[in-house]
Design an enzyme around this catalytic site. Structure first.
Site, PDB file in Angstrom:
ATOM      1  N   LYS A 132      -3.163 -18.097  14.325  1.00  0.00           N
ATOM      2  CA  LYS A 132      -3.346 -17.527  12.976  1.00  0.00           C
ATOM      3  C   LYS A 132      -3.505 -18.690  12.013  1.00  0.00           C
ATOM      4  O   LYS A 132      -3.007 -19.788  12.261  1.00  0.00           O
ATOM      5  CB  LYS A 132      -2.113 -16.713  12.575  1.00  0.00           C
ATOM      6  CG  LYS A 132      -2.387 -15.693  11.498  1.00  0.00           C
ATOM      7  CD  LYS A 132      -2.885 -14.406  12.091  1.00  0.00           C
ATOM      8  CE  LYS A 132      -3.316 -13.400  11.072  1.00  0.00           C
ATOM      9  NZ  LYS A 132      -3.587 -12.093  11.717  1.00  0.00           N
ATOM     10  N   ASP A 172      -8.438 -11.503   7.927  1.00  0.00           N
ATOM     11  CA  ASP A 172      -7.124 -10.870   7.744  1.00  0.00           C
ATOM     12  C   ASP A 172      -7.058 -10.586   6.233  1.00  0.00           C
ATOM     13  O   ASP A 172      -8.114 -10.508   5.581  1.00  0.00           O
ATOM     14  CB  ASP A 172      -5.991 -11.796   8.225  1.00  0.00           C
ATOM     15  CG  ASP A 172      -4.645 -11.072   8.345  1.00  0.00           C
ATOM     16  OD1 ASP A 172      -4.409 -10.419   9.367  1.00  0.00           O
ATOM     17  OD2 ASP A 172      -3.817 -11.151   7.409  1.00  0.00           O
TER      18      ASP A 172
HETATM   19  P1  NDP Z   1      -7.367  -6.581   3.051  1.00  0.00           P
HETATM   20  O1  NDP Z   1      -7.298  -7.837   2.308  1.00  0.00           O
HETATM   21  O2  NDP Z   1      -8.684  -5.966   3.350  1.00  0.00           O
HETATM   22  O3  NDP Z   1      -6.487  -5.465   2.332  1.00  0.00           O
HETATM   23  C1  NDP Z   1      -5.134  -5.676   2.106  1.00  0.00           C
HETATM   24  C2  NDP Z   1      -4.561  -4.463   1.393  1.00  0.00           C
HETATM   25  O4  NDP Z   1      -3.154  -4.567   1.376  1.00  0.00           O
HETATM   26  C3  NDP Z   1      -5.004  -4.374  -0.057  1.00  0.00           C
HETATM   27  O5  NDP Z   1      -5.016  -3.036  -0.462  1.00  0.00           O
HETATM   28  C4  NDP Z   1      -3.905  -5.151  -0.757  1.00  0.00           C
HETATM   29  O6  NDP Z   1      -3.728  -4.825  -2.125  1.00  0.00           O
HETATM   30  C5  NDP Z   1      -2.687  -4.728   0.029  1.00  0.00           C
HETATM   31  N1  NDP Z   1      -1.680  -5.790  -0.038  1.00  0.00           N
HETATM   32  C6  NDP Z   1      -1.829  -7.081   0.344  1.00  0.00           C
HETATM   33  N2  NDP Z   1      -0.720  -7.782   0.091  1.00  0.00           N
HETATM   34  C7  NDP Z   1       0.136  -6.914  -0.461  1.00  0.00           C
HETATM   35  C8  NDP Z   1       1.460  -7.027  -0.934  1.00  0.00           C
HETATM   36  N3  NDP Z   1       2.118  -8.191  -0.890  1.00  0.00           N
HETATM   37  N4  NDP Z   1       2.047  -5.888  -1.423  1.00  0.00           N
HETATM   38  C9  NDP Z   1       1.388  -4.719  -1.463  1.00  0.00           C
HETATM   39  N5  NDP Z   1       0.125  -4.557  -1.044  1.00  0.00           N
HETATM   40  C10 NDP Z   1      -0.476  -5.626  -0.535  1.00  0.00           C
HETATM   41  O7  NDP Z   1      -6.558  -6.837   4.423  1.00  0.00           O
HETATM   42  P2  NDP Z   1      -6.596  -6.017   5.783  1.00  0.00           P
HETATM   43  O8  NDP Z   1      -6.796  -4.576   5.519  1.00  0.00           O
HETATM   44  O9  NDP Z   1      -7.496  -6.726   6.708  1.00  0.00           O
HETATM   45  O10 NDP Z   1      -5.107  -6.268   6.321  1.00  0.00           O
HETATM   46  C11 NDP Z   1      -4.042  -5.378   6.050  1.00  0.00           C
HETATM   47  C12 NDP Z   1      -2.948  -5.596   7.079  1.00  0.00           C
HETATM   48  O11 NDP Z   1      -3.479  -5.335   8.384  1.00  0.00           O
HETATM   49  C13 NDP Z   1      -2.360  -7.007   7.144  1.00  0.00           C
HETATM   50  O12 NDP Z   1      -1.007  -6.910   7.518  1.00  0.00           O
HETATM   51  C14 NDP Z   1      -3.141  -7.633   8.299  1.00  0.00           C
HETATM   52  O13 NDP Z   1      -2.421  -8.706   8.880  1.00  0.00           O
HETATM   53  C15 NDP Z   1      -3.254  -6.458   9.238  1.00  0.00           C
HETATM   54  N6  NDP Z   1      -4.298  -6.508  10.237  1.00  0.00           N
HETATM   55  C16 NDP Z   1      -5.604  -6.713   9.891  1.00  0.00           C
HETATM   56  C17 NDP Z   1      -6.579  -6.724  10.855  1.00  0.00           C
HETATM   57  C18 NDP Z   1      -8.024  -6.847  10.537  1.00  0.00           C
HETATM   58  O14 NDP Z   1      -8.838  -6.750  11.460  1.00  0.00           O
HETATM   59  N7  NDP Z   1      -8.417  -7.039   9.293  1.00  0.00           N
HETATM   60  C19 NDP Z   1      -6.243  -6.574  12.284  1.00  0.00           C
HETATM   61  C20 NDP Z   1      -4.856  -6.268  12.529  1.00  0.00           C
HETATM   62  C21 NDP Z   1      -3.941  -6.267  11.535  1.00  0.00           C
HETATM   63  P3  NDP Z   1      -4.239  -5.849  -3.246  1.00  0.00           P
HETATM   64  O15 NDP Z   1      -5.728  -5.696  -3.257  1.00  0.00           O
HETATM   65  O16 NDP Z   1      -3.568  -5.380  -4.477  1.00  0.00           O
HETATM   66  O17 NDP Z   1      -3.794  -7.219  -2.814  1.00  0.00           O
HETATM   67  O1  2IT Z   2      -3.895  -9.423  12.885  1.00  0.00           O
HETATM   68  C1  2IT Z   2      -4.969  -9.358  13.527  1.00  0.00           C
HETATM   69  O2  2IT Z   2      -4.991  -8.959  14.701  1.00  0.00           O
HETATM   70  C2  2IT Z   2      -6.207  -9.754  12.863  1.00  0.00           C
HETATM   71  N1  2IT Z   2      -6.174 -10.097  11.686  1.00  0.00           N
HETATM   72  C3  2IT Z   2      -7.499  -9.757  13.615  1.00  0.00           C
HETATM   73  C4  2IT Z   2      -7.639 -11.003  14.429  1.00  0.00           C
HETATM   74  C5  2IT Z   2      -8.961 -11.201  15.102  1.00  0.00           C
HETATM   75  O3  2IT Z   2      -9.111 -12.280  15.675  1.00  0.00           O
HETATM   76  O4  2IT Z   2      -9.825 -10.317  15.085  1.00  0.00           O
END
Ligand code: NDP
Ligand code: 2IT
Length: 452
Positions: A132, A172
């Site tokens: 990461k 992420d």
């Molecule tokens: P994005 O940046 O696309 O979206 C993040 C969302 O979460 C936004 O709505 C954001 O709101 C909110 N958020 C972020 N930080 C905070 C906080 N401290 N408190 C409250 N709300 C918060 O990220 P993703 O959707 O990609 O990721 C979301 C989660 O999923 C993370 O935990 C990530 O690690 C996990 N994840 C992502 C993957 C991926 O493929 N993208 C894969 C697996 C897991 P705001 O806009 O106000 O910051």
């Molecule tokens: O938390 C996660 O699994 C991710 N942000 C996606 C990682 C990836 O390599 O697609």
């Protein structure tokens, strides 16, 4: 001493050792504690693992890189951020895991995420190690050119440490299609090579169909598997989702496609509640607001005034059958878990990484609420990243249907692994199942490769 007490002692000794070496890293210790509590009792019963200090080796990153990222903003002022890459474990494949750009990013958060990624990637059945990275850079309020300059500066150091057979980052929080584009462009320029060094790429330049959708769709496929296992279905059920980014948007989309009623989405400023349920048209508007306009979710009610907006609060007080936390770590606390139970919630599937605090996880378990940990339920994103790597190696693209069907199969395999190691009498402990199943594959590879 009872067996239970002696096991507790072994676990506590291990955790004291790890915490002494990783002080002021609460998120990392939280992730390690959960795994240790499940995996140590398993290890002590298995001669092949016992005495090999495998978990002690797994909690030590193979390599951590931290670097200065200097860049010039639109006012021509020099800004300095810190960049990182945590290369946690490469026993079963190249390091793989996302990049997070958020002001809260620090080593504790990236080590917790890289550690979780080891087990998650192992569960996907694909050959990927755990890593990461990211930066404390805040993309909010920055212009596209500022984001581009930052990404170029970030990659000007990161490129030395990554490669298609070594370490393959992805998105992420704060890193989506735009950032991956700028990062890829700079890597290609520096190396003079067009390779699959990042996943989440655009379709015309090496990306995979379904990668943007994969994490959210995968969470819902896993949730459906959990429900089916107890004779329930998702159709007609009410769903509360936190977040409104990549994961939340596509979790909502799949819920709607499967006939569930999505009542809420949120961002870090508050949540929207739509008692009629979101439909595809409303979701398209959310995608426009968040992905193109980069606006706050509160804007939604200007176009849809029947929806309510609650500032500075989280959506867990809304009565629902299913809760999908898809925003960030530690966003669902014990008091939220109690509210969900009071309102008859039967199932929680983590879309985010570690969004549920340990006390809330324990509460769900004690109250027989189905609970899927992110390393199992959100593994669809990295799984399709693995499929993107496979397509890049083949120099070929699979159809949407092909990738979606592989994603569905992988989520079923993960569910099956959780059942194998987590079934207890009539219930399934998905946390234990995911931790042990994820551990076994990596541990066996580490044993085979000697003390390295
Ligand atoms: P994005 O940046 O696309 O979206 C993040 C969302 O979460 C936004 O709505 C954001 O709101 C909110 N958020 C972020 N930080 C905070 C906080 N401290 N408190 C409250 N709300 C918060 O990220 P993703 O959707 O990609 O990721 C979301 C989660 O999923 C993370 O935990 C990530 O690690 C996990 N994840 C992502 C993957 C991926 O493929 N993208 C894969 C697996 C897991 P705001 O806009 O106000 O910051
Ligand atoms: O938390 C996660 O699994 C991710 N942000 C996606 C990682 C990836 O390599 O697609």
């Amino acid at each position: 001493m009872s067996n239970f007490n002696s096991m507790k002692k072994i676990i506590n000794q291990f955790l004291s050792k790890v915490s002494a070496r990783n002080q002021n890293e609460p998120e990392f210790m939280q992730a390690v504690t959960e795994v240790a509590e499940n995996v140590i009792p398993y290890i002590v019963k298995k001669d092949i693992y016992y005495g090999q200090n495998i978990l002690l080796r797994m909690v030590e990153p193979e390599r951590v890189t931290s670097f200065r990222v200097a860049w010039i903003d639109d006012k021509e002022e020099i800004q300095v951020n810190r960049g990182y890459r945590v290369q946690m474990n490469s026993a079963i494949g190249p390091y793989k895991g996302g990049l997070r750009f958020h002001p809260s990013v620090n080593l504790s958060i990236l080590k917790f995420l890289a550690f979780e990624q080891i087990f998650k990637n192992s569960l996907t059945t694909l050959p990927m190690g755990g890593g990461k990275g990211g930066s404390d850079f805040n993309p909010k309020g920055k212009s596209d050119t500022e984001v581009m300059r930052f990404c170029q500066s970030f990659m000007s150091e990161l490129f030395r440490h990554i490669g298609p057979n070594n370490d393959v980052p992805a998105g992420d929080i704060g890193v989506g299609a735009r950032e991956i584009g700028y990062l890829f462009g700079q890597y290609k320029r520096l190396r003079n090579e067009f390779t699959g060094v990042l996943t989440g790429k655009g379709i015309s330049w090496g990306g995979s169909l379904i990668r943007p959708e994969a994490t959210g769709y995968g969470v819902v496929y896993f949730t459906v598997q959990m429900l089916n296992h107890i004779g329930e279905s998702i159709k007609g059920k009410s769903v509360v989702i936190s977040g409104s980014g990549n994961v939340a948007q596509f979790a909502a989309e799949k819920c709607i496609q499967l006939g569930a009623k999505v009542l809420s989405l949120s961002d870090s400023s508050g949540y929207i509640y739509d008692s009629d349920g979101l439909n595809e048209e409303k979701l398209d508007y959310i995608k426009l607001l968040k992905n193109i306009n980069r606006a706050r979710i509160s804007e939604f009610i200007k176009k849809y005034p029947k929806t309510t907006y609650s500032p500075n609060s989280k959506p867990w007080n809304i009565p629902c059958s299913i809760a999908l936390p898809c925003a960030t770590q530690n966003e669902l606390l014990l008091e939220d878990a109690k509210l969900l139970k009071k309102n008859n919630c039967i199932c929680v599937g983590e879309g985010a990484n570690m969004p549920t605090t340990p006390e809330a996880v324990e509460y769900f378990k004690l109250n027989s609420i189905l609970f899927a940990p992110g390393k199992a339920s959100n593994a669809g994103g990295v799984a399709v990243s693995g499929l993107e790597m496979a397509q890049n190696s083949l120099r070929y693209n699979w159809s949407r249907e092909e990738v979606d069907s592989r994603l569905k199969n992988i989520m079923s395999e993960i569910h099956h692994s959780c059942l194998k190691y987590g079934t207890e009498k009539t219930e399934v402990d998905y946390v234990k199942g995911a931790n042990i199943a994820g551990f076994v594959k990596v541990a066996d590879a580490m044993l085979a490769q000697g003390v390295v």
